[in-house]
Design a protein around this motif. Structure first.
Motif, PDB file in Angstrom:
ATOM      1  N   LEU A  10       0.813  -1.212   0.000  1.00 64.92           N
ATOM      2  CA  LEU A  10       0.000   0.000   0.000  1.00 64.92           C
ATOM      3  C   LEU A  10       0.848   1.264   0.000  1.00 64.92           C
ATOM      4  N   PHE A  11       2.105   1.141   0.399  1.00 65.86           N
ATOM      5  CA  PHE A  11       3.030   2.274   0.355  1.00 65.86           C
ATOM      6  C   PHE A  11       3.435   2.467  -1.101  1.00 65.86           C
ATOM      7  N   SER A  12       2.977   3.561  -1.726  1.00 64.80           N
ATOM      8  CA  SER A  12       3.070   3.708  -3.179  1.00 64.80           C
ATOM      9  C   SER A  12       4.487   3.622  -3.755  1.00 64.80           C
ATOM     10  N   PRO A  13       5.534   4.103  -3.080  1.00 67.89           N
ATOM     11  CA  PRO A  13       6.866   3.946  -3.671  1.00 67.89           C
ATOM     12  C   PRO A  13       7.301   2.472  -3.816  1.00 67.89           C
ATOM     13  N   ILE A  14       6.656   1.586  -3.086  1.00 70.85           N
ATOM     14  CA  ILE A  14       6.945   0.145  -3.235  1.00 70.85           C
ATOM     15  C   ILE A  14       5.863  -0.496  -4.106  1.00 70.85           C
ATOM     16  N   GLY A  15       4.645  -0.502  -3.636  1.00 67.20           N
ATOM     17  CA  GLY A  15       3.555  -1.068  -4.419  1.00 67.20           C
ATOM     18  C   GLY A  15       3.709  -2.557  -4.685  1.00 67.20           C
ATOM     19  N   ILE A  16       2.793  -3.096  -5.454  1.00 66.81           N
ATOM     20  CA  ILE A  16       2.816  -4.526  -5.791  1.00 66.81           C
ATOM     21  C   ILE A  16       4.031  -4.866  -6.634  1.00 66.81           C
ATOM     22  N   ASP A  17       4.372  -3.996  -7.587  1.00 68.17           N
ATOM     23  CA  ASP A  17       5.525  -4.260  -8.450  1.00 68.17           C
ATOM     24  C   ASP A  17       6.818  -4.242  -7.651  1.00 68.17           C
ATOM     25  N   GLY A  18       6.936  -3.277  -6.733  1.00 65.99           N
ATOM     26  CA  GLY A  18       8.138  -3.211  -5.906  1.00 65.99           C
ATOM     27  C   GLY A  18       8.271  -4.420  -4.994  1.00 65.99           C
ATOM     28  N   GLN A  19       7.155  -4.860  -4.433  1.00 66.23           N
ATOM     29  CA  GLN A  19       7.187  -6.035  -3.575  1.00 66.23           C
ATOM     30  C   GLN A  19       7.611  -7.261  -4.365  1.00 66.23           C
ATOM     31  N   LEU A 206      16.361  -2.253  -3.276  1.00 62.82           N
ATOM     32  CA  LEU A 206      15.724  -3.521  -3.653  1.00 62.82           C
ATOM     33  C   LEU A 206      14.554  -3.321  -4.606  1.00 62.82           C
ATOM     34  N   VAL A 207      13.865  -2.172  -4.499  1.00 60.89           N
ATOM     35  CA  VAL A 207      12.782  -1.897  -5.449  1.00 60.89           C
ATOM     36  C   VAL A 207      13.290  -1.087  -6.647  1.00 60.89           C
ATOM     37  N   GLU A 208      14.607  -0.815  -6.639  1.00 64.11           N
ATOM     38  CA  GLU A 208      15.287  -0.132  -7.754  1.00 64.11           C
ATOM     39  C   GLU A 208      14.832   1.318  -7.922  1.00 64.11           C
ATOM     40  N   ASP A 209      14.514   1.969  -6.790  1.00 62.78           N
ATOM     41  CA  ASP A 209      14.159   3.392  -6.804  1.00 62.78           C
ATOM     42  C   ASP A 209      15.421   4.197  -6.477  1.00 62.78           C
ATOM     43  N   TYR A 210      16.373   4.196  -7.393  1.00 61.95           N
ATOM     44  CA  TYR A 210      17.671   4.808  -7.141  1.00 61.95           C
ATOM     45  C   TYR A 210      17.581   6.330  -7.011  1.00 61.95           C
ATOM     46  N   ALA A 211      16.574   6.945  -7.598  1.00 60.98           N
ATOM     47  CA  ALA A 211      16.431   8.397  -7.518  1.00 60.98           C
ATOM     48  C   ALA A 211      16.155   8.855  -6.089  1.00 60.98           C
ATOM     49  N   SER A 212      15.613   7.970  -5.258  1.00 63.84           N
ATOM     50  CA  SER A 212      15.251   8.346  -3.890  1.00 63.84           C
ATOM     51  C   SER A 212      16.376   8.104  -2.880  1.00 63.84           C
ATOM     52  N   ILE A 213      17.470   7.512  -3.327  1.00 67.93           N
ATOM     53  CA  ILE A 213      18.555   7.196  -2.397  1.00 67.93           C
ATOM     54  C   ILE A 213      19.207   8.467  -1.875  1.00 67.93           C
ATOM     55  N   ARG A 214      19.461   8.488  -0.576  1.00 66.11           N
ATOM     56  CA  ARG A 214      20.108   9.637   0.043  1.00 66.11           C
ATOM     57  C   ARG A 214      21.575   9.687  -0.376  1.00 66.11           C
ATOM     58  N   LYS A 215      22.002  10.809  -0.902  1.00 63.78           N
ATOM     59  CA  LYS A 215      23.358  10.939  -1.420  1.00 63.78           C
ATOM     60  C   LYS A 215      24.330  11.495  -0.381  1.00 63.78           C
ATOM     61  N   LYS A 216      23.886  11.643   0.851  1.00 61.74           N
ATOM     62  CA  LYS A 216      24.711  12.259   1.887  1.00 61.74           C
ATOM     63  C   LYS A 216      24.977  11.286   3.036  1.00 61.74           C
ATOM     64  N   ILE A 217      26.082  11.527   3.735  1.00 54.69           N
ATOM     65  CA  ILE A 217      26.328  10.847   5.002  1.00 54.69           C
ATOM     66  C   ILE A 217      25.412  11.478   6.047  1.00 54.69           C
ATOM     67  N   VAL A 218      24.735  10.648   6.816  1.00 52.17           N
ATOM     68  CA  VAL A 218      23.919  11.162   7.908  1.00 52.17           C
ATOM     69  C   VAL A 218      24.552  10.751   9.232  1.00 52.17           C
ATOM     70  N   THR A 219      24.689  11.709  10.134  1.00 48.53           N
ATOM     71  CA  THR A 219      25.175  11.430  11.481  1.00 48.53           C
ATOM     72  C   THR A 219      24.194  12.020  12.473  1.00 48.53           C
ATOM     73  N   PHE A 220      24.117  11.415  13.653  1.00 53.54           N
ATOM     74  CA  PHE A 220      23.172  11.912  14.656  1.00 53.54           C
ATOM     75  C   PHE A 220      23.626  11.512  16.050  1.00 53.54           C
ATOM     76  N   ASP A 221      23.107  12.193  17.031  1.00 52.64           N
ATOM     77  CA  ASP A 221      23.302  11.829  18.429  1.00 52.64           C
ATOM     78  C   ASP A 221      21.942  11.907  19.108  1.00 52.64           C
ATOM     79  N   THR A 222      21.409  10.772  19.479  1.00 53.18           N
ATOM     80  CA  THR A 222      20.056  10.720  20.032  1.00 53.18           C
ATOM     81  C   THR A 222      19.972  11.338  21.429  1.00 53.18           C
ATOM     82  N   TRP A 223      21.106  11.512  22.093  1.00 54.13           N
ATOM     83  CA  TRP A 223      21.098  12.060  23.453  1.00 54.13           C
ATOM     84  C   TRP A 223      21.246  13.580  23.442  1.00 54.13           C
ATOM     85  N   THR A 224      22.097  14.089  22.553  1.00 56.42           N
ATOM     86  CA  THR A 224      22.318  15.542  22.498  1.00 56.42           C
ATOM     87  C   THR A 224      21.454  16.212  21.435  1.00 56.42           C
ATOM     88  N   ASN A 225      20.607  15.404  20.768  1.00 54.12           N
ATOM     89  CA  ASN A 225      19.633  15.924  19.806  1.00 54.12           C
ATOM     90  C   ASN A 225      20.273  16.582  18.588  1.00 54.12           C
TER      91      ASN A 225
END
Length: 338
Positions: A10-19, A206-225
């Protein structure tokens, strides 16, 4: 649409074809600790065709605080992590083929395991293995997803061969402070955040939606927000030996393979034979009984001798607990194993 994957469809970026695409894909997960266990469960529930799970360690009581596939019984039995993981994953989704390998993935093993793989997930605790994965991915043009966490901090980056920089390009740009889970501790929300970032990227691939892939490194600290995304497009190096114009894949050379290593942040040395051997654990148990307290299960043998504890696996690999001295660890290995 009332099947087990209906909410995902039901999540449209995946859908039946993506599954349908997800159901044809195979994923190699290197490491079955906190990140590996989380990714393996998420992808098993998502319905991939096959998961190849590789890990060198066994379930310890300290793992239970954050490594979601494992139980107290697994720790009591000291089951290899991939064996315990497979047992649980088979209960979650019997449609998914789970291949479990109790091993320290070296160059030869990696070349064999890569057959038919569509995606590699990094769940390791050291850069030697990550750089091997990176060269493997570049050589065979397989996407892979880097991830790490310690304390309340986490980091993730998706690497597509032929597009943007590889891990070797970024070694001097990846935020790191040298801490490990054994020195700085770790909280489970940091694990879950990295797992979420990694598995979301995995589903896109896996669903071959390469346009949606994040092109950046993401870093975070859940304690210091804190939450930061760093663009890496300009970091690609034309002369990179892993992904440049004339790649040599240096980390796939046998001369770069480590046979003895101090495990990440632990008072433990791993001894890995130069060539794979097969140990008869029952016979070895009999041989070692005069030398200390011995415990054995179908997957490994444990010898407690004085202040040292030696855990021997069927492929001849051993973890020598109680020392960081490689020479001492080798001496103990040769003394008891040969």
């Amino acid at each position: 649409m009332n099947g087990r994957y209906s909410r995902q469809e039901l999540f449209s970026p995946i859908g039946i074809d993506g599954q349908a695409k997800i159901r044809t894909k195979s994923v190699l997960i290197v490491g079955a600790g906190a990140l590996g266990a989380g990714s393996a469960e998420a992808l098993t529930r998502a319905g991939v065709k096959r998961i190849v799970l590789v890990d060198r360690d066994y379930v310890d009581w300290t793992n239970l605080q954050r490594q979601q596939l494992y139980s107290e019984e697994d720790a009591k039995r000291q089951l290899p992590k991939v064996v315990a993981a497979k047992n649980r994953l088979n209960q979650i989704n019997s449609e998914v083929e789970i291949q479990a390998h109790v091993m320290d993935m070296g160059i030869e093993e990696a070349e064999e395991l890569i057959s038919g793989i569509n995606l590699i997930m990094d769940a390791t605790d050291n850069f030697e293995t990550r750089l091997l994965i990176n060269d493997l991915a570049q050589k065979y043009e397989i996407p892979w997803i880097y991830g790490a966490c310690v304390g309340s901090y986490g980091i993730s980056y998706t690497i597509l061969p032929g597009e943007g920089p590889c891990l070797n390009c970024l070694l001097d740009k990846i935020p790191a402070n040298g801490q490990t889970c054994d020195t700085a501790g770790i909280i489970s929300p940091a694990v879950q955040m990295v797992t979420a970032y990694q598995t979301a990227e995995a589903l896109k691939i896996l669903v071959e939606d390469y346009a949606s892939i994040r092109k950046k490194i993401v870093t975070f600290d859940t304690w210091t927000n804190q939450h930061v995304q760093l663009g890496m497009g300009k970091a690609k190096k034309v002369d990179c030996p892993s992904c440049g114009a004339n790649p040599t894949y240096p980390y796939l050379e046998k001369s770069n393979a480590l046979k003895t290593a101090v495990l990440c942040g632990r008072d433990t040395v791993q001894i890995r034979p130069a060539h794979t051997i097969e140990i008869n654990l029952t016979e070895m148990e009999k041989r070692l009984l005069p030398h200390g307290e011995v415990r054995c299960n179908p997957y490994l043998l444990e010898l407690q001798s004085g202040s040292h504890r030696l855990v021997l696996f069927k492929d001849g690999r051993a973890l020598v607990h109680g020392t960081k001295n490689m020479a001492e660890a080798k001496s103990l290995y040769h003394r008891y194993i040969g």
